[in-house]
Design a protein around this motif. Structure first.
Motif, short mmCIF file in Angstrom:
data_model
loop_
_atom_site.label_atom_id
_atom_site.label_comp_id
_atom_site.label_asym_id
_atom_site.label_seq_id
_atom_site.Cartn_x
_atom_site.Cartn_y
_atom_site.Cartn_z
N ALA A 39 0.84 -1.20 0.00
CA ALA A 39 0.00 0.00 0.00
C ALA A 39 0.88 1.24 0.00
O ALA A 39 0.57 2.23 -0.65
N THR A 40 1.99 1.18 0.76
CA THR A 40 2.92 2.31 0.79
C THR A 40 3.46 2.60 -0.60
O THR A 40 3.56 3.74 -1.03
N GLY A 41 3.81 1.54 -1.32
CA GLY A 41 4.33 1.71 -2.66
C GLY A 41 3.31 2.36 -3.58
O GLY A 41 3.62 3.26 -4.35
N LYS A 42 2.07 1.89 -3.50
CA LYS A 42 1.02 2.44 -4.37
C LYS A 42 0.70 3.89 -4.01
O LYS A 42 0.52 4.74 -4.87
N ASP A 43 0.64 4.17 -2.70
CA ASP A 43 0.32 5.53 -2.27
C ASP A 43 1.39 6.52 -2.69
O ASP A 43 1.11 7.68 -2.93
N SER A 44 2.63 6.05 -2.78
CA SER A 44 3.73 6.95 -3.13
C SER A 44 3.91 7.06 -4.64
O SER A 44 4.75 7.82 -5.12
N GLY A 45 3.15 6.28 -5.39
CA GLY A 45 3.27 6.31 -6.84
C GLY A 45 4.44 5.51 -7.36
O GLY A 45 4.77 5.57 -8.54
N LYS A 46 5.09 4.74 -6.49
CA LYS A 46 6.23 3.93 -6.91
C LYS A 46 5.79 2.54 -7.36
O LYS A 46 4.71 2.08 -7.01
N LEU A 47 6.66 1.87 -8.11
CA LEU A 47 6.40 0.50 -8.52
C LEU A 47 6.58 -0.39 -7.29
O LEU A 47 7.64 -0.41 -6.68
N ASP A 48 5.53 -1.09 -6.92
CA ASP A 48 5.56 -1.92 -5.72
C ASP A 48 6.09 -3.32 -6.07
O ASP A 48 5.44 -4.07 -6.80
N VAL A 49 7.27 -3.65 -5.55
CA VAL A 49 7.92 -4.92 -5.87
C VAL A 49 8.04 -5.76 -4.61
O VAL A 49 8.56 -5.31 -3.60
N VAL A 50 7.55 -7.00 -4.70
CA VAL A 50 7.74 -7.97 -3.62
C VAL A 50 8.81 -8.95 -4.07
O VAL A 50 8.67 -9.60 -5.11
N ALA A 51 9.88 -9.06 -3.29
CA ALA A 51 10.98 -9.97 -3.60
C ALA A 51 10.93 -11.15 -2.63
O ALA A 51 10.58 -11.00 -1.46
N SER A 52 11.29 -12.33 -3.12
CA SER A 52 11.17 -13.54 -2.29
C SER A 52 12.22 -13.60 -1.19
O SER A 52 11.93 -14.00 -0.08
N PHE A 53 13.45 -13.20 -1.48
CA PHE A 53 14.52 -13.23 -0.49
C PHE A 53 15.64 -12.30 -0.93
O PHE A 53 15.55 -11.64 -1.96
N TYR A 54 16.71 -12.20 -0.13
CA TYR A 54 17.69 -11.13 -0.29
C TYR A 54 18.27 -10.96 -1.69
O TYR A 54 18.30 -9.82 -2.20
N PRO A 55 18.77 -11.99 -2.37
CA PRO A 55 19.36 -11.77 -3.71
C PRO A 55 18.38 -11.13 -4.70
O PRO A 55 18.78 -10.36 -5.57
#
Length: 322
Positions: free
Chosen positions: A31-47
């Motif tokens: 939601a933070t990503g969408k509210d800020s107008g940024k591309l919201d990316v979910v990554a599975s783990f650190y790399p």
């Protein structure tokens, strides 16, 4: 007779405000990503998180499903994380490494889903060729079957393969967010350049060594070993928590003696018990070879490049680099 208590308007307003703050605190990072107008990316783990942050820069809001200190292979997805994945603009993961993530991503059906395993070539690497000699042992046979069931997913430990993945992720971001495509391309090119330079550091640093064989608890370094002409002998298979058979431990003692191995490597996120047991039985030293599945305060570096250079230094010392 009913007595009605009058609550001051200011108190009501305060309660509403506190409720809104609490609700905001419970909101997902998507939601933070969408509210800020940024591309919201979910990554599975650190790399995968590292790639998203390096390539996305200020245009992305990145969250990771695997928190620092958590062993990625054992990750269990919470309902909140499931919702987070479903609301993302882009999901970046590596299929076959984390079964729980694979299932969640498949069910989410996010339009821009990137499987890093499709962006480079994955090859099969097991605990070591010596393991095959003990396929008759019930437990060893199970490990061998596990390793052969799929290709080795630890491609980020080979800087050249990781660069190929980075290039693919960059193109996916350009497609998902065309307004910032030029920046994504610029950042991708810069990251690929750094990874190419790191690849050269490893080639030069491991070109002339007294020994070529290294022993490690977790068979995560097959791609790295193949790239730089080394031989990985893993105590466990691709699963860092699997217990080695007594036959495997005995075989590794022979390997250590024949190949003049000096060091048994362990990692930061999994138990070092078997590494220390083998080292004690063979009179060898122990050191860290980090599979870079997460960054913690115990990591020998602050990011991917820092830890990889620490890995290089530890390998050079153990292998007798000239």
């Amino acid at each position: 007779m009913n007595v009605r208590r009058l609550i001051p308007a200011a108190a009501i307003a305060g309660s509403v405000t506190l409720g809104m703050v609490a609700l905001s605190a419970c909101s997902s990072s998507s939601a933070t990503g969408k509210d800020s107008g940024k591309l919201d990316v979910v990554a599975s783990f650190y790399p995968m998180q590292f790639l998203a942050e390096e390539i996305g820069g200020d245009h992305v809001a990145v969250s990771t499903l695997t928190k620092p200190g958590v062993e990625p292979h054992d990750l269990e997805i919470t309902p909140q994380q499931t919702a987070e994945v479903g609301e993302a603009d882009m999901v970046l993961y590596l299929k076959s490494l984390q079964p729980a993530v694979d299932k969640t991503v498949e069910q989410a059906g996010v339009k821009h889903t990137v499987d890093a395993a499709t962006l480079t070539e994955l090859e099969a690497h097991g605990a070591g060729d010596a393991e095959e000699e003990h396929a008759g042992d019930e437990h060893a046979g199970e490990e061998h079957s596990h390793d052969e069931a799929g290709a080795d997913p630890h491609v980020w430990l080979d800087p050249a393969k990781y660069a190929e993945v980075a290039a693919g992720v960059g193109k996916a971001m350009e497609k998902a967010d065309p307004d910032h495509a030029a920046d994504y391309k610029k950042n991708t090119d810069a990251l690929v350049g750094k990874l190419t330079a790191l690849d050269t550091e490893f080639k030069d640093g491991l070109k002339n060594t007294t020994r070529k064989t290294f022993i490690t608890t977790h068979s995560a370094f097959g791609h790295l070993a193949e790239r730089y002409g080394l031989d990985q002998e893993g105590i466990s298979g691709l699963d860092p928590e699997s217990e080695p058979s007594p036959a495997r431990m005995k075989e590794l003692q022979k390997v250590a003696e024949q190949e003049k191995v000096t060091t048994v490597f362990f990692e930061t996120l999994a138990s070092d018990k078997t590494a220390k047991t083998l080292a004690a039985d063979t009179g060898l030293k122990t050191d860290v070879l980090d599979p870079l599945e997460g960054i913690t305060d115990k990591s020998q570096g602050d990011d991917y490049f820092g830890v990889m250079r620490a890995n290089l230094a530890n390998l050079q010392k153990a292998l007798g680099a000239k």
